[in-house]
Design a protein around this motif. Structure first.
Motif, mmCIF file in Angstrom:
data_model
loop_
_atom_site.group_PDB
_atom_site.id
_atom_site.type_symbol
_atom_site.label_atom_id
_atom_site.label_comp_id
_atom_site.label_asym_id
_atom_site.label_seq_id
_atom_site.Cartn_x
_atom_site.Cartn_y
_atom_site.Cartn_z
ATOM 1 N N ILE A 204 -8.181 4.871 0.426
ATOM 2 C CA ILE A 204 -8.460 3.443 0.287
ATOM 3 C C ILE A 204 -7.868 2.722 1.491
ATOM 4 C CG2 ILE A 204 -8.095 1.393 -1.147
ATOM 5 C CD1 ILE A 204 -7.809 3.346 -3.546
ATOM 6 N N GLY A 205 -8.702 1.923 2.166
ATOM 7 C CA GLY A 205 -8.310 1.300 3.425
ATOM 8 C C GLY A 205 -7.092 0.410 3.344
ATOM 9 N N ALA A 206 -6.860 -0.194 2.189
ATOM 10 C CA ALA A 206 -5.707 -1.080 2.051
ATOM 11 C C ALA A 206 -4.393 -0.323 2.164
ATOM 12 C CB ALA A 206 -5.762 -1.811 0.704
ATOM 13 N N PHE A 207 -4.408 0.964 1.783
ATOM 14 C CA PHE A 207 -3.154 1.726 1.777
ATOM 15 C C PHE A 207 -3.432 3.215 1.901
ATOM 16 C CE2 PHE A 207 0.698 3.649 0.232
ATOM 17 C CZ PHE A 207 1.711 2.775 0.592
ATOM 18 N N ASN A 208 -3.342 3.736 3.105
ATOM 19 C CA ASN A 208 -3.424 5.170 3.361
ATOM 20 C C ASN A 208 -2.134 5.595 4.048
ATOM 21 O OD1 ASN A 208 -5.777 6.434 2.388
ATOM 22 N ND2 ASN A 208 -7.027 5.547 4.017
ATOM 23 N N LEU A 209 -1.251 6.248 3.298
ATOM 24 C CA LEU A 209 0.051 6.681 3.804
ATOM 25 C C LEU A 209 0.008 8.190 4.053
ATOM 26 C CD1 LEU A 209 3.113 6.082 4.340
ATOM 27 C CD2 LEU A 209 3.483 6.514 1.896
ATOM 28 N N ASP A 231 -11.676 5.162 5.766
ATOM 29 C CA ASP A 231 -10.572 5.276 4.811
ATOM 30 C C ASP A 231 -10.840 6.349 3.764
ATOM 31 O OD1 ASP A 231 -12.665 3.806 3.782
ATOM 32 O OD2 ASP A 231 -11.444 2.224 2.913
ATOM 33 N N LEU A 232 -12.045 6.329 3.208
ATOM 34 C CA LEU A 232 -12.432 7.326 2.216
ATOM 35 C C LEU A 232 -12.507 8.715 2.836
ATOM 36 C CD1 LEU A 232 -13.482 8.056 -0.621
ATOM 37 C CD2 LEU A 232 -15.783 7.439 0.165
ATOM 38 N N GLN A 233 -13.092 8.797 4.028
ATOM 39 C CA GLN A 233 -13.269 10.090 4.680
ATOM 40 C C GLN A 233 -11.943 10.722 5.072
ATOM 41 O OE1 GLN A 233 -16.055 11.949 5.120
ATOM 42 N NE2 GLN A 233 -17.101 10.431 3.859
ATOM 43 N N LEU A 234 -10.974 9.902 5.475
ATOM 44 C CA LEU A 234 -9.653 10.435 5.816
ATOM 45 C C LEU A 234 -9.063 11.181 4.622
ATOM 46 C CD1 LEU A 234 -7.264 10.617 7.841
ATOM 47 C CD2 LEU A 234 -6.383 8.514 6.800
ATOM 48 N N GLY A 235 -9.122 10.537 3.458
ATOM 49 C CA GLY A 235 -8.593 11.165 2.255
ATOM 50 C C GLY A 235 -9.397 12.373 1.818
#
Length: 382
Positions: A204-209, A231-235
């Motif tokens: 989620i773009g708001a919070f990717n740690l 954001d989704l693809q990173l996760g």
């Protein structure tokens, strides 16, 4: 026609039951970040904020971050070719806190989307053990970082994403956001990120740690440099690659106004709707058909003269309604009663799919933050 409806609605009930069971099991393992203790001291956290033309939002967002109870933080603000006052505001913030760095990007290299490139450039400057990728319009409660870092360390994670409160002011926008989250949840099953045996991930773009070590081992944003749903693809890709991941809710710690109006939502979804359907026309038609049959048609056929069709329609409505309430109560602060207008918001969502897909083909690509990206460049070749 009635025989077709009989088959569709019977299958619909079975599918809704499977979705409901899956959600009930999955959501049990979805923790609330608010309930976690705080990590008071620890290694350096690098916060990367990429912004393009965000002069109305960025100062409020950064000021909320500077108040965090976890103090060992550096901020890397990346001005991605802004044509408004974003860069000036960043430079002003630089004077307020020595922990802030500012990067100004003037040109976009070939083969990159602007935001992805900006996040990548920011990450190259990061010195922290952890990197937090967040957006320029996100507001944080002061204990958000401390609780997230405690949770990250407790579970020995490589990636943690948090679902924020998607604030919306107007009723129809709220109902549209609620429907989007409802559909996203049963289609993408984000709770599966918490299953160590699953390869299904989310972001989620708001919070990717992420841990800096895992981020580099994964391949950084170079792995997703042409994905508008970065954001989704990173996760998703980090989980698929075997990194340890979890998703939590942070509805009272993190807030973002997703869009200011329905019109803005339709425009915003232009960039990633087709990407979310893997740039496939077959998926566009399947999505439109699926949303209409499951979320609109039963509300019409409940008035049928055929009692069997009425009962099957009612079964679809009741089971999908239970699923809607379960998801909305867990993932949002919206009232579950918004289910009463679900067929209308489903039609709005169908319109957004048609609109985004049509405009993508008409333009031969997407227009995002003033930059045009050709469809031929966007199609990912794995």
């Amino acid at each position: 026609m009635e025989s077709i409806l009989f088959v569709l609605f019977t299958l619909g009930i079975l599918v809704w039951l499977v979705f409901l069971l899956d959600a009930l099991i999955g959501l049990r393992n979805l923790d609330s970040l608010e309930k976690e203790p705080e990590l008071n001291t620890g290694p350096l956290l690098s916060v990367i904020v990429a912004a393009r033309n965000e002069e109305k939002q960025i100062k409020t967002s950064i000021l909320s971050q500077l108040k965090q109870t976890y103090k060992h933080v550096e901020w890397i603000l990346v001005n991605d070719r802004s044509t408004d006052g974003t860069g000036i505001i960043m430079n002003e913030l630089l004077k307020e806190d020595p922990r802030i760095q500012v990067i100004h990007i003037n040109e976009l290299p070939k083969g990159w989307l602007g935001k992805n490139h900006a996040l990548y450039k920011g990450a190259l400057q990061a010195s922290g053990k952890w990197i937090l990728f967040t957006d320029a319009d996100v507001k944080y409660k002061k204990e958000a970082f401390a609780k997230a870092l405690y949770y990250f360390e407790k579970h020995q994670l490589d990636h943690l994403t948090a679902a924020p409160n998607l604030h919306a002011k107007r009723f129809w926008l709220k109902s549209f956001v609620a429907f989007f989250l409802f559909g996203f949840s049963y289609f993408k099953r984000p709770w599966m990120a918490n299953n160590p045996k699953s390869k299904i991930g989310t972001g989620i773009g708001a919070f990717n740690l992420v841990s800096q070590e895992a981020y580099k081992a994964f391949g950084t944003h170079e792995k997703i440099k042409m994905r508008p749903d970065d954001d989704l693809q990173l996760g998703m890709k980090m989980k698929r690659a075997g990194f340890r991941q979890r998703i939590v809710t942070a509805l009272h710690l993190i807030e973002v106004e997703w869009y200011g109006s329905l019109k803005e939502a339709f425009i915003g979804l232009e960039k990633n709707t087709f990407a979310g359907l893997n740039y496939r026309i077959s998926m566009v038609f399947f999505s439109i058909f699926g949303v209409f049959v499951t979320n609109v048609l039963p509300f019409l056929t409940i008035f049928s003269a055929n009692k069997t069709i009425v009962l099957l329609s009612l079964g679809n409505i009741v089971i999908s309604g239970i699923l809607y309430i379960v998801i909305i109560r867990k993932m949002t602060v919206f009232p579950p009663a918004m289910f009463l207008v679900l067929p209308i918001t489903a039609l709005l969502f169908i319109y957004s799919i048609i609109r985004a897909s049509f405009l993508t083909f008409k333009r031969g690509g997407i227009v995002w933050r003033g930059t045009t990206y050709r469809l031929s460049e966007l199609r990912e070749k794995d």
